[in-house]
Design a protein around this motif. Structure first.
Motif, PDB file in Angstrom:
ATOM      1  N   LEU B 188      28.112  71.277 -17.560  1.00 31.01           N
ATOM      2  CA  LEU B 188      27.644  71.532 -16.198  1.00 31.01           C
ATOM      3  C   LEU B 188      27.328  73.017 -15.987  1.00 31.01           C
ATOM      4  N   ALA B 189      28.110  73.892 -16.630  1.00 31.84           N
ATOM      5  CA  ALA B 189      27.974  75.324 -16.375  1.00 31.84           C
ATOM      6  C   ALA B 189      26.708  75.898 -16.991  1.00 31.84           C
ATOM      7  N   LEU B 190      26.241  75.287 -18.077  1.00 33.36           N
ATOM      8  CA  LEU B 190      25.122  75.906 -18.805  1.00 33.36           C
ATOM      9  C   LEU B 190      23.902  76.205 -17.927  1.00 33.36           C
ATOM     10  N   PRO B 191      23.306  75.196 -17.283  1.00 35.26           N
ATOM     11  CA  PRO B 191      22.126  75.531 -16.468  1.00 35.26           C
ATOM     12  C   PRO B 191      22.473  76.431 -15.287  1.00 35.26           C
ATOM     13  N   GLN B 192      23.682  76.244 -14.718  1.00 34.98           N
ATOM     14  CA  GLN B 192      24.063  77.079 -13.569  1.00 34.98           C
ATOM     15  C   GLN B 192      24.195  78.540 -13.994  1.00 34.98           C
ATOM     16  N   ALA B 193      24.793  78.763 -15.165  1.00 34.21           N
ATOM     17  CA  ALA B 193      24.939  80.129 -15.661  1.00 34.21           C
ATOM     18  C   ALA B 193      23.571  80.756 -15.877  1.00 34.21           C
ATOM     19  N   ALA B 194      22.649  79.972 -16.419  1.00 40.16           N
ATOM     20  CA  ALA B 194      21.315  80.497 -16.704  1.00 40.16           C
ATOM     21  C   ALA B 194      20.624  80.908 -15.399  1.00 40.16           C
ATOM     22  N   ILE B 195      20.722  80.039 -14.381  1.00 35.83           N
ATOM     23  CA  ILE B 195      20.077  80.353 -13.100  1.00 35.83           C
ATOM     24  C   ILE B 195      20.731  81.590 -12.477  1.00 35.83           C
ATOM     25  N   GLY B 244      26.983  79.409  -3.733  1.00 35.84           N
ATOM     26  CA  GLY B 244      27.378  78.434  -2.725  1.00 35.84           C
ATOM     27  C   GLY B 244      26.647  77.118  -2.924  1.00 35.84           C
ATOM     28  N   MET B 245      25.343  77.215  -3.169  1.00 35.01           N
ATOM     29  CA  MET B 245      24.553  76.006  -3.376  1.00 35.01           C
ATOM     30  C   MET B 245      24.977  75.290  -4.658  1.00 35.01           C
ATOM     31  N   GLN B 246      25.294  76.070  -5.675  1.00 40.20           N
ATOM     32  CA  GLN B 246      25.690  75.468  -6.947  1.00 40.20           C
ATOM     33  C   GLN B 246      27.004  74.715  -6.815  1.00 40.20           C
ATOM     34  N   PHE B 247      27.943  75.298  -6.069  1.00 37.77           N
ATOM     35  CA  PHE B 247      29.227  74.641  -5.924  1.00 37.77           C
ATOM     36  C   PHE B 247      29.056  73.291  -5.221  1.00 37.77           C
ATOM     37  N   SER B 248      28.266  73.295  -4.150  1.00 41.17           N
ATOM     38  CA  SER B 248      28.033  72.052  -3.431  1.00 41.17           C
ATOM     39  C   SER B 248      27.404  71.010  -4.349  1.00 41.17           C
ATOM     40  N   PHE B 249      26.472  71.460  -5.168  1.00 45.62           N
ATOM     41  CA  PHE B 249      25.820  70.515  -6.082  1.00 45.62           C
ATOM     42  C   PHE B 249      26.820  69.975  -7.097  1.00 45.62           C
ATOM     43  N   LEU B 250      27.658  70.857  -7.642  1.00 45.03           N
ATOM     44  CA  LEU B 250      28.587  70.446  -8.689  1.00 45.03           C
ATOM     45  C   LEU B 250      29.589  69.422  -8.180  1.00 45.03           C
ATOM     46  N   LEU B 251      29.929  69.507  -6.906  1.00 46.52           N
ATOM     47  CA  LEU B 251      30.952  68.632  -6.350  1.00 46.52           C
ATOM     48  C   LEU B 251      30.534  67.171  -6.429  1.00 46.52           C
ATOM     49  N   ALA B 252      29.286  66.877  -6.107  1.00 44.84           N
ATOM     50  CA  ALA B 252      28.867  65.472  -6.075  1.00 44.84           C
ATOM     51  C   ALA B 252      27.727  65.186  -7.031  1.00 44.84           C
ATOM     52  N   GLY B 253      27.104  66.223  -7.527  1.00 42.09           N
ATOM     53  CA  GLY B 253      25.901  66.018  -8.326  1.00 42.09           C
ATOM     54  C   GLY B 253      26.183  65.895  -9.806  1.00 42.09           C
ATOM     55  N   ALA B 254      27.462  65.791 -10.165  1.00 47.23           N
ATOM     56  CA  ALA B 254      27.804  65.761 -11.579  1.00 47.23           C
ATOM     57  C   ALA B 254      27.762  64.354 -12.130  1.00 47.23           C
ATOM     58  N   ILE B 255      27.108  63.433 -11.421  1.00 45.49           N
ATOM     59  CA  ILE B 255      27.220  62.012 -11.767  1.00 45.49           C
ATOM     60  C   ILE B 255      26.814  61.702 -13.211  1.00 45.49           C
ATOM     61  N   ILE B 256      25.752  62.336 -13.698  1.00 45.82           N
ATOM     62  CA  ILE B 256      25.305  62.033 -15.066  1.00 45.82           C
ATOM     63  C   ILE B 256      26.367  62.470 -16.070  1.00 45.82           C
ATOM     64  N   ILE B 257      26.871  63.687 -15.854  1.00 44.87           N
ATOM     65  CA  ILE B 257      27.898  64.198 -16.764  1.00 44.87           C
ATOM     66  C   ILE B 257      29.174  63.353 -16.650  1.00 44.87           C
ATOM     67  N   GLU B 258      29.511  62.930 -15.439  1.00 44.42           N
ATOM     68  CA  GLU B 258      30.686  62.057 -15.269  1.00 44.42           C
ATOM     69  C   GLU B 258      30.506  60.772 -16.063  1.00 44.42           C
ATOM     70  N   ASN B 259      29.279  60.262 -16.092  1.00 46.49           N
ATOM     71  CA  ASN B 259      29.016  59.043 -16.854  1.00 46.49           C
ATOM     72  C   ASN B 259      29.126  59.280 -18.346  1.00 46.49           C
ATOM     73  N   VAL B 260      28.567  60.434 -18.801  1.00 47.00           N
ATOM     74  CA  VAL B 260      28.621  60.737 -20.230  1.00 47.00           C
ATOM     75  C   VAL B 260      30.074  60.809 -20.694  1.00 47.00           C
ATOM     76  N   PHE B 261      30.952  61.390 -19.867  1.00 48.06           N
ATOM     77  CA  PHE B 261      32.343  61.604 -20.287  1.00 48.06           C
ATOM     78  C   PHE B 261      33.315  60.591 -19.683  1.00 48.06           C
ATOM     79  N   TYR B 262      32.821  59.537 -19.033  1.00 49.27           N
ATOM     80  CA  TYR B 262      33.681  58.524 -18.392  1.00 49.27           C
ATOM     81  C   TYR B 262      34.707  59.160 -17.472  1.00 49.27           C
ATOM     82  N   LEU B 263      34.262  60.046 -16.626  1.00 53.84           N
ATOM     83  CA  LEU B 263      35.195  60.693 -15.707  1.00 53.84           C
ATOM     84  C   LEU B 263      35.161  59.979 -14.367  1.00 53.84           C
TER      85      LEU B 263
END
Lengths: 529, 315
Positions: B188-195, B244-263
């Motif tokens: 999750l951090a990779l694209p956020q760090a780049a931006i 601020g925008m990134q944190f809000s996105f990470l909270l609920a927008g991690a769905i794909i990554i959650e699926n990849v890792f069964y979280l």
């Protein structure tokens, strides 16, 4: 023995020559003036001495400071000198300070960075230096932020920072150009006092001959990266051996040839204009305080008349101008142009707006950079309807202001500041207005260009029977181009009269103060050449 | 300052009211009847009607809106149709995964972005700058689920340092939990760090052109000192906005990554709730997310004022 000795200093930036063979000496404790027009290389000379040249710069020659060649010193040694042995202040006090840090911290930083004092001692020195430059702690605590200070006060903070370690040399690059004349007089006084008290040498860079005349013992005149002439100020001013120096002098005292051609009919009348701003409430339930920027101003401009409006920044002259142009509403009084009431915003009829055009101060910011000159100049036609011969009229207007019709196809960045101001005048002229408002229209121009633009304005006024409202903080310019003058202070007109009469015998103490603060070249120096 | 706070708080409250109205209205017009969904295709119409009555779905809309709001204020978010458990309990379980994951990812992003952005700005136009710009370009372009799978291949299958997926729960201790979240957080951090690095770099470069930077240099500060003492703080405002925008996105927008890792995170909860027409869960979770976003924005506003004295004064 000289403190700073420049010897055959040349500078190129990315191969483009900027300075060639600059040579002068500054002795310890002396005030040395460096004058010239913009682009002459004055600031680059200073930056070369500071070792703060932009990237891509290559230098040759020598710049010896206390026996060490600054041009070959490594960066480490230079950071040890800057702020410690050589201080520098710049033109723009409004932006020269870090907005996030308190003034106390910024002055103390000079000492801390050079490890000259502990944190507590540095604060004491900061307190003392701020008091020395006229900002005593009881009225200006160290915890103030730059945005809480005026331009003149910020320049004082910048000076305190530069002198905190008692440098041997202070470089002041146009230190008062952005300031009002009374503030300028105070800052110049302060600089002069500091050189006396601290035994510090001052390199004063300015475009203003009158400022140098009152300050510097010796002066050098620069043009196109070279020193044209240098010597003791009085001798140089009296003899003016070089042609360029003579032209510079002539331009700074230039009086355009003009005849008064005022006709009796009133063109613009302002009666009891009031402009108020509502300030933020001090607490959520208090009544918001009101600032009266224009406080019951009345004035008239007759057809063909040139009226000057002078005053220091913040006196309300720009606010008044915006109201006259119909850009802002007024809260009281009336403004009439040619008998018709000026209303703000979209309700102002096009034919009324077409009677009045404006030229602003900044020749760089007042054009859309993506449009060609033809479109820029033709823009006011949307008020009158596009005529069939629009192209010919743009060409004619460009010729009238001394440019060529071939310039129509160019973009604005291809022109110099003076040419841009000519284009702005062409744009104002194209729909044959009755009144042109000139808001600090020549303030950003070099003296020689300014003289040419003033001549142009005088000529156009005569050929078109134009009326001018000429707004400026520069008294000498207003004196040369207006028939009548109004002096504005704190939202009110404090003095009004025929221009020559007001300048020769000012009655209001404020006008007297303004005139007294304006630097002049002593009359005796002027005739001798 | 108190005035600034006061105004921010009022605008926060108003945003919440407006958001709740919009969410409620949208749920109203979404097709699909929870009652018939719960009872299946063969349910008798009378049974469905009875259930609707029991769920309170027959009351007029304003009454249901008020019930919903007053319930939420008291911590009662209703009962999930499908899980048959209180929504608040579901959300707390999921937040226990999503919130640490978002914070973890954001912290990693900041740790990478700040040094990278500072270095690029200090050496703008040089090799280091070009390297950072190139790397961030790749970071933005890489799909993060694909990067996540690479991480699994390398660190879970080949080296077996981190688990490939699943979440043991915090009751197993801090370390197993963090271990399970490490690979997803990196992904999750990779694209956020780049931006973030790019935003910081351009904000710093803009700041370095300011007059007060020249003043600082004239005082004798070195280039590096100028960057840290005068450049960084002035460049922080746009960076904070993005964070601020990134944190809000990470909270609920991690769905794909959650699926990849069964979280078991919030993203998956809301996705499942939508497919199963579990509208009570959807509206409550969306409302909680809106609240979180508004709260973060409020905190970012406070941070602005802490950084910039001019904002404190204006209030």
């Amino acid at each position: 023995m000289s403190l700073l000795r420049l010897d055959d200093l040349s500078l190129a930036i990315h191969g483009k020559p900027i300075l060639s063979g600059v040579a002068f000496d500054i002795a310890g404790g002396e005030i040395f003036g460096l004058v010239g027009e913009s682009g002459s290389g004055k600031s680059m000379t200073a930056l070369a001495v500071m070792g703060l040249l932009p990237s891509g710069a290559t230098t040759s020659g020598r710049a010896e400071f206390m026996g060490r060649d600054l041009l070959t010193l490594p960066e480490r040694a230079l950071t040890g000198l800057r702020g410690n042995e050589i201080g520098m202040i710049f033109q723009e006090p409004m932006t020269a300070l870090n907005p996030m840090k308190t003034i106390g911290d910024q002055v103390a930083e000079t000492l801390l960075i050079h490890r000259a004092a502990s944190r507590a001692e540095a604060r004491d020195v900061a307190r003392e230096k701020l008091a020395r430059v006229g900002l005593p702690e009881d009225r200006f605590p160290l915890s103030r932020y730059p945005h809480e200070l005026s331009g003149g006060q910020r320049q004082r903070v910048a000076i305190a920072m530069a002198i905190a370690l008692r440098p041997k040399l202070l470089i002041a690059d146009e230190p008062t150009t952005a300031l009002d004349v009374t503030t300028q007089a105070q800052i110049l006084d302060l600089l002069k006092g500091l050189t006396g008290d601290e035994g510090m040498a001052l390199m004063l860079i300015t475009h203003d001959l009158a400022v140098v005349a009152g300050m510097a013992a010796r002066v050098a005149v620069m043009q196109n990266g070279r020193i044209v002439e240098q010597g003791a100020t009085e001798t140089l001013f009296r003899t003016r051996t070089q042609d360029y120096t003579r032209r510079l002098f002539a331009a700074s005292a230039h009086q355009p040839q003009r005849r008064a051609q005022t006709r009796p009919e009133t063109l613009l009348s302002v009666e009891g204009a009031v402009r108020e701003y509502i300030l933020p409430r001090p607490s959520p339930f208090a009544k918001p305080p009101v600032l009266r920027a224009v406080d019951g101003v009345s004035l008239t401009i007759r057809r063909g008349e040139s009226l000057g409006l002078v005053g220091e920044s913040g006196c309300g002259k720009s606010t008044l101008t915006r109201a006259i142009l119909g850009l802002d509403p007024i809260q009281g009084g009336t403004i009439r142009l040619d008998g018709q009431e000026v209303t703000p915003g979209h309700t102002m009829p096009h034919d009324l707006r077409a009677k009045m055009q404006v030229v602003f101060q900044d020749p760089y910011g007042s054009f859309n950079p993506r449009h060609r000159v033809e479109r820029l100049v033709a823009e006011p036609f949307h008020l009158t309807g596009q005529p069939k011969d629009a192209r010919d009229r743009v060409a004619a207007a460009l010729e009238e202001v001394g440019l060529s019709p071939a310039d129509m196809g160019k973009y604005i960045h291809e022109f110099s500041g003076g040419q841009r101001q000519r284009i702005a005048i062409a744009r104002a002229l194209i729909i044959r207005p009755d009144l042109i408002v000139l808001d600090e229209a020549v303030s950003a121009l070099d003296v020689r260009v300014r003289a040419q633009v003033l001549d142009l304005l005088a000529r156009l006024q005569e050929s078109h029977g134009l009326a001018y409202l000429f707004i400026s903080h520069d008294l000498s310019v207003v004196r040369s181009i207006t028939d009548r003058v109004l002096v504005m202070k704190a939202g009110r007109i404090v003095e009004e009269g025929a221009t020559e009469a007001v300048f020769a015998r000012p009655e209001h103490p404020y006008t007297q103060r303004l005139i007294a603060a304006t630097p002049v070249i002593p009359a005796a120096w002027q005739d001798s050449a | 300052m108190t005035r600034y706070l006061f105004r921010r708080l009022i605008s926060l409250a108003l945003s919440l009211v407006v958001a709740s109205l919009v969410i409620f209205a949208v749920i109203e017009v979404v097709p699909g009847d929870p009652a018939s969904y719960m009872l299946g295709l063969n349910a008798k119409p009378e049974t469905v009607a009875a259930l609707k009555d029991q769920l309170g779905l027959n009351a007029p809309a304003p009454v249901r809106y008020l019930n919903w709001i007053t319930g939420m204020v008291q911590g009662d978010f209703g009962l999930s149709y499908t899980y048959k458990t209180p929504v608040s309990q579901l959300v707390i379980q999921r937040l226990a995964v999503s919130l640490p994951l978002a914070l973890y990812a954001l912290a990693l992003a900041v740790l990478v972005a700040f040094p990278a952005g500072l270095m690029a700005a200090a050496r703008r136009g040089k090799v280091a700058d070009a390297a950072v710009m190139g790397a961030t370009q790749v970071g933005i372009a890489l799909p993060n689920f694909w990067f996540a799978m690479l991480l699994v291949l390398a660190f879970a299958l080949h080296w077996q340092i981190f688990p490939a997926g699943g979440f043991p729960g915090w009751d197993q201790g801090l370390w197993p939990g963090l271990r399970a979240l490490t690979l997803p957080a990196i992904a999750l951090a990779l694209p956020q760090a780049a931006i973030l690095a790019r935003v910081l770099r351009s904000a710093l470069i803009e700041t370095l052109g300011q007059d007060y930077i020249r003043t600082a240099r004239a005082k004798g500060l070195t280039g590096g000192q100028t960057l840290l003492r005068h450049g960084l703080r002035n460049a922080l405002i746009p960076v904070l906005t993005i964070m601020g925008m990134q944190f809000s996105f990470l909270l609920a927008g991690a769905i794909i990554i959650e699926n990849v890792f069964y979280l078991p995170g919030l993203g998956r909860l809301i996705f499942q709730a939508i497919t199963q027409r579990d509208l009570i869960v959807v509206e409550s979770v969306v409302m909680i997310l809106v609240f979180a976003v508004i709260l973060v924005t409020f905190l970012v506003d406070l941070a602005y004022a802490a950084i910039d004295p001019r904002l404190r004064k204006r209030a």
